[in-house]
Design an enzyme around this catalytic site. Structure first.
Site, mmCIF file in Angstrom:
data_model
loop_
_atom_site.group_PDB
_atom_site.id
_atom_site.type_symbol
_atom_site.label_atom_id
_atom_site.label_comp_id
_atom_site.label_asym_id
_atom_site.label_seq_id
_atom_site.Cartn_x
_atom_site.Cartn_y
_atom_site.Cartn_z
ATOM 1 N N CYS A 288 0.908 -1.212 -0.009
ATOM 2 C CA CYS A 288 0.164 -0.305 0.098
ATOM 3 C C CYS A 288 0.609 1.486 0.095
ATOM 4 O O CYS A 288 0.680 2.177 -1.115
ATOM 5 C CB CYS A 288 -0.926 0.229 1.710
ATOM 6 S SG CYS A 288 -1.317 -1.374 1.627
ATOM 7 N N ARG A 317 6.458 -11.603 5.199
ATOM 8 C CA ARG A 317 6.381 -11.172 6.154
ATOM 9 C C ARG A 317 6.633 -12.089 7.350
ATOM 10 O O ARG A 317 6.922 -12.665 7.234
ATOM 11 C CB ARG A 317 4.396 -11.143 6.618
ATOM 12 C CG ARG A 317 4.523 -9.995 6.026
ATOM 13 C CD ARG A 317 2.840 -10.340 6.438
ATOM 14 N NE ARG A 317 2.124 -9.279 5.086
ATOM 15 C CZ ARG A 317 0.535 -9.009 4.873
ATOM 16 N NH1 ARG A 317 0.177 -9.867 5.398
ATOM 17 N NH2 ARG A 317 -0.037 -8.042 4.223
ATOM 18 N N GLN A 335 1.737 -11.130 -3.544
ATOM 19 C CA GLN A 335 -0.160 -10.291 -3.706
ATOM 20 C C GLN A 335 -0.594 -10.116 -4.815
ATOM 21 O O GLN A 335 0.582 -9.285 -5.622
ATOM 22 C CB GLN A 335 -0.093 -9.819 -2.680
ATOM 23 C CG GLN A 335 -0.141 -9.631 -0.921
ATOM 24 C CD GLN A 335 -0.992 -8.848 -0.161
ATOM 25 O OE1 GLN A 335 0.365 -7.284 0.006
ATOM 26 N NE2 GLN A 335 -1.459 -8.576 0.906
ATOM 27 N N ASP A 337 -2.236 -7.842 -5.183
ATOM 28 C CA ASP A 337 -2.575 -6.866 -4.872
ATOM 29 C C ASP A 337 -2.986 -5.726 -5.619
ATOM 30 O O ASP A 337 -2.249 -5.381 -7.102
ATOM 31 C CB ASP A 337 -1.347 -5.812 -3.134
ATOM 32 C CG ASP A 337 -2.211 -5.442 -2.588
ATOM 33 O OD1 ASP A 337 -3.318 -5.048 -2.382
ATOM 34 O OD2 ASP A 337 -1.435 -5.234 -1.627
ATOM 35 N N HIS A 339 -4.663 -0.867 -5.272
ATOM 36 C CA HIS A 339 -5.433 0.294 -4.563
ATOM 37 C C HIS A 339 -5.920 0.951 -5.265
ATOM 38 O O HIS A 339 -6.159 1.410 -6.582
ATOM 39 C CB HIS A 339 -4.568 0.431 -3.760
ATOM 40 C CG HIS A 339 -3.565 -0.303 -2.878
ATOM 41 N ND1 HIS A 339 -2.484 -0.906 -3.280
ATOM 42 C CD2 HIS A 339 -3.751 -0.640 -1.521
ATOM 43 C CE1 HIS A 339 -2.354 -1.546 -2.127
ATOM 44 N NE2 HIS A 339 -3.181 -1.335 -1.259
ATOM 45 N N LYS A 423 -14.735 -4.554 5.317
ATOM 46 C CA LYS A 423 -14.417 -4.786 4.323
ATOM 47 C C LYS A 423 -15.012 -6.708 4.187
ATOM 48 O O LYS A 423 -16.499 -6.412 4.728
ATOM 49 C CB LYS A 423 -13.323 -5.568 4.551
ATOM 50 C CG LYS A 423 -13.574 -6.346 5.975
ATOM 51 C CD LYS A 423 -12.446 -7.599 6.107
ATOM 52 C CE LYS A 423 -12.281 -8.193 7.285
ATOM 53 N NZ LYS A 423 -11.306 -9.128 7.028
ATOM 54 N N HIS A 469 -8.799 -0.840 -0.534
ATOM 55 C CA HIS A 469 -8.115 -1.832 -0.931
ATOM 56 C C HIS A 469 -8.154 -2.921 -1.770
ATOM 57 O O HIS A 469 -9.175 -3.906 -0.883
ATOM 58 C CB HIS A 469 -6.703 -2.551 0.569
ATOM 59 C CG HIS A 469 -6.154 -1.512 1.827
ATOM 60 N ND1 HIS A 469 -4.991 -1.611 1.304
ATOM 61 C CD2 HIS A 469 -6.993 -1.025 2.066
ATOM 62 C CE1 HIS A 469 -4.026 -0.633 2.271
ATOM 63 N NE2 HIS A 469 -5.617 0.447 3.111
HETATM 64 ZN ZN LIG Z 1 -2.826 -1.983 1.113
#
Ligand SMILES: [Zn+2]
Ligand SMILES: [Zn+2]
Length: 600
Positions: A288, A317, A335, A337, A339, A423, A469
């Site tokens: 992010c 992580r 990910q 991912d 945004h 979410k 996200h």
């Molecule tokens: Zn994010």
């Protein structure tokens, strides 16, 4: 000691034996009985905690004796005797002092430690000769516990802390009816056969190696082929759906992670920082902040919105070494991912697009069932959340309206949202009925504020954009693990790492076999050839182990008649096929991402 209550306080509901409350009571009570059996068989074993969990229970023991699978049978036998003794459970309120005296006399250090953290009165639960320090949640009588089975032994640190002693955890499962126990055990058996770690090794798809480190994945060539197909599919869809593909660095200054808040609130899950030229850098645990820096790099106008930045972003992580598990829980993963930065009036459409995109993932990768959860805030504890009540109301409304408008059934879970926004989670149901949480679409009221991002509105004022996200597959690694288990390694043709294997019967077909393999490769198929001197039966057996969708067999007759014989993965044999028909059927099966063979 006061107030001894008998069976009346049972948490088992006669009329509703399969409710969560009833099953938890059965499972937790089973843990008590197991602890009794273990202490009887191995005196001196110290007990710690024994909670109910999904589908079962465990108890953590500190024992000189190393529990084995054979021991589980012994423990089960004693448990059955206790259960058939039809003992009542009773719960009794005790002063902390009396309880302390009791556990000191019993020399139970873990109970003493637990007790030290409790204020006021405590409760002791007893059945037969066994007493436990426990908050409650039991059945009335051991007779309710007949349908149980012990499953496995594992190590577990006391209180989940690696600095503490490693205890031995025994897992079991328990149900209100024999039928449910049998069904659950069958499901576990099936899950074992589908274990992605085993299939991954058998098919040579990936590895996790001691030399490389726990939770770090090596994608082998065949796994790499599948990953490429997944990523190519995704990239094409992203572009078609109006996303911009971006790339951000794997390490960034630590300071950035202070701005985002991760260095302060997420540091337990991050790799330690590293120093370069006297400046601290941080391996990224999330994508992010990188996307926000791209957004911030230009002045944005309302005309630019929505902006959708997507990245196959590899993040790292820290997971405790005891908790990493195959591809499902790792320390480094990619990910899918994205945004989305948009204006309030655009958000419902964006959420709808995300949900549609998630449905396209389900369709394309062969999942037919899914479950949707909407996690909202707890308005009574608004001080625990970022964002105003107005923001939360609007965001939750946008998510809920979208689901209603799309006529998607969902479960609303109050108070389960992250502190930064509500979410939607989408769980896929696999071939044996297990849920896998993959897709998530989350609002964020926190990061835009922390980074002070804005856009110039139509009236010339500066406004903060909404930030969403979203990840569809979740992580490519975990998604791959789920796919392996969903298909038990028998991937549909379009995903199979080797789609066709050409087999010869004897040397005479070697040349035509190679020509056919080359032709198939030329058409873009992933092809292997086996023209060794091995007999056909053995060649087929090998291909079956590799779970290859089609074996194309060339024998003397085939060469003569310019046809091929096909052996499908499900062992169906089809003889005398013209190569053109084979090509056409393969083409159709790949194009339609069919789950069943098109060649019949
Ligand atoms: Zn994010
Ligand atoms: Zn209990």
């Amino acid at each position: 000691m006061t107030e001894k209550s008998q069976a009346g306080q049972s948490d088992f509901e006669e009329r509703n034996p399969t409710s969560k409350r009833s099953l938890d009571a059965i499972r937790h009570s089973c843990a008590h009985v197991m602890a009794q059996a273990v202490q009887e068989i191995w005196p001196g074993t110290k007990i710690s905690i024994g909670p109910p969990i999904d589908n079962g229970f465990y108890y953590d023991f500190d024992s000189e004796h190393r529990f084995t699978d054979e021991d589980l049978v012994k423990i089960e036998a004693r448990m059955t005797e206790i259960i058939l003794g039809k003992h009542d459970f009773s719960i009794e309120e005790v002063s902390k002092e009396d309880s302390m005296a009791y556990w000191k006399k019993r020399d139970e250090p873990y109970k003493i430690e637990l007790l030290e953290g409790i204020e006021g009165k405590v409760t002791h639960c007893s059945h037969d000769s066994f007493i436990d320090l426990c908050r409650g949640g039991h059945v009335d009588n051991t007779k309710r516990l007949r349908h149980f089975k012990l499953l496995s032994v594992a190590g577990a640190y006391w209180r989940g802390d690696e600095k503490n002693k490693m205890l031995q955890r025994i897992y079991g499962t328990a149900w209100s009816e024999k039928k449910h126990l049998k069904e659950h055990l069958a499901k576990l058996e099936e899950a074992k056969k589908r274990d992605h770690r085993k299939i991954g090794q058998d098919m040579d798809l990936f590895s996790i190696q001691e030399e490389g480190g726990p939770g770090l994945v090596f994608w082998h060539p065949k796994g790499g082929r599948i990953r490429t197909l997944i990523e190519d599919w995704l990239r094409n869809e992203l572009i078609a759906r109006g996303y911009d593909i971006v790339y951000t660095p794997h390490v960034m200054k630590r300071e950035l992670w202070h701005t985002s808040g991760h260095a302060d609130f997420y540091s337990d899950s991050m790799f330690r920082p590293m120093k370069i030229d006297n400046v601290e850098y941080q391996l990224k645990p999330m994508n992010c902040p990188g996307h926000i820096l791209i957004y911030k790099n230009s002045l944005r106008s309302y005309r630019d919105l929505p902006l959708r930045y997507a990245e196959l972003g590899t993040v790292y992580r820290y997971e405790k070494s005891g908790t990493v598990h195959g591809l499902m829980r790792v320390r480094g993963f990619t990910q899918d991912d994205a945004h989305i930065f948009c204006m309030p009036e655009q958000v419902e459409k964006e959420v709808e697009d995300c949900v549609n995109f998630a449905k396209a993932v389900l369709d394309s990768f062969g999942f037919s069932e899914f479950k949707v959860e909407l996690s909202t805030w707890d308005a009574a504890k608004s001080e625990n959340y970022a964002g105003s009540a107005d923001q939360w109301e609007k965001a939750e409304g946008a998510l809920e309206n979208t689901l209603k408008h799309m006529e998607i059934p969902y479960t609303r879970i109050e108070g389960e949202a992250a502190f930064y926004g509500p979410k939607i989670d989408i769980k896929m149901v696999d071939a044996i009925g297990r849920d896998w949480q993959l897709t998530t679409v989350q609002f964020d009221f926190n990061l835009p504020k922390r980074f002070g991002i804005e856009y110039v509105a139509a009236d010339g004022s500066r406004q903060a954009p909404l930030m969403v996200h979203r990840a569809l597959l979740g992580s490519v690694e975990r998604f791959f693990g789920v796919l392996i288990e969903h298909y038990a390694g028998k991937f549909p043709l379009w995903l199979a790492p080797v789609q066709v294997k050409v087999l010869t019967i004897n040397e005479a077909q070697s040349e035509p076999a190679r020509a056919l393999a080359a032709e198939l490769k030329g058409k873009g198929y992933r092809v292997d050839i086996d023209d060794t001197n091995e007999n056909l039966k053995k060649k087929i057996k090998k291909a079956v182990l590799e779970k290859i969708p089609y074996c194309v067999i060339l024998g003397p007759k085939d060469v003569e008649s310019k046809t091929v014989s096909i052996r499908r993965r499900d062992s169906k044999q089809i003889n005398g096929i013209a190569p053109e028909i084979l090509f056409a059927k393969l083409e159709e099966e790949v194009r339609s991402k069919a789950l069943q063979p098109c060649l019949e």
